[in-house]
Design an enzyme around this catalytic site. Structure first.
Site, PDB file in Angstrom:
ATOM      1  N   HIS A  54       0.750  -1.132  -0.014  1.00 42.35           N
ATOM      2  CA  HIS A  54       0.001   0.150   0.419  1.00 42.35           C
ATOM      3  C   HIS A  54       0.912   1.538   0.086  1.00 42.35           C
ATOM      4  CE1 HIS A  54      -3.128  -3.013   0.734  1.00 42.35           C
ATOM      5  NE2 HIS A  54      -2.564  -2.864   2.009  1.00 42.35           N
ATOM      6  N   CYS A  55       2.106   1.478  -0.579  1.00 43.75           N
ATOM      7  CA  CYS A  55       2.985   2.480  -1.126  1.00 43.75           C
ATOM      8  C   CYS A  55       3.726   3.265   0.215  1.00 43.75           C
ATOM      9  CB  CYS A  55       2.219   3.539  -1.700  1.00 43.75           C
ATOM     10  SG  CYS A  55       1.407   3.431  -3.313  1.00 43.75           S
TER      11      CYS A  55
END
Length: 95
Positions: A54-55
């Site tokens: 998720h980055c």
């Protein structure tokens, strides 16, 4: 959150208390890859979740985690949908 927090196979990322979190629910199930969890939720009840880092790869690397599954619940979801999600996650954890 309440119905999932007591399960020893489900690890919640972030605050356990629902009032301390937003509509984003990130979690892992012990022994099952997050990508598989997302695929199972989709195949079983058409529940769409995201899986991965998720980055925030640096955070997951620091915590020695590959990633997590993540559900986003908001005003467009019903309580029934949220309960179906929780029930399915518990079912996957029991496999």
């Amino acid at each position: 959150t309440e119905s999932l927090a007591g399960n020893e196979k489900i690890s919640i990322i972030g605050p356990k208390e629902a009032e301390k979190r937003g509509g984003i629910f990130s979690f892992n199930i012990k022994g099952i890859d997050a990508h598989h969890v997302s695929k199972i939720l989709d195949a079983s009840k058409s529940i769409m979740t995201r899986s991965g880092a998720h980055c925030v790869h640096s955070w997951f690397n620091k915590h020695s985690m590959k990633g997590s599954a993540r559900a986003s619940l908001y005003i467009y979801n019903t309580e029934e949908e949220a309960q179906i999600f929780a029930d399915e996650v518990k079912k996957i954890a029991s496999m």
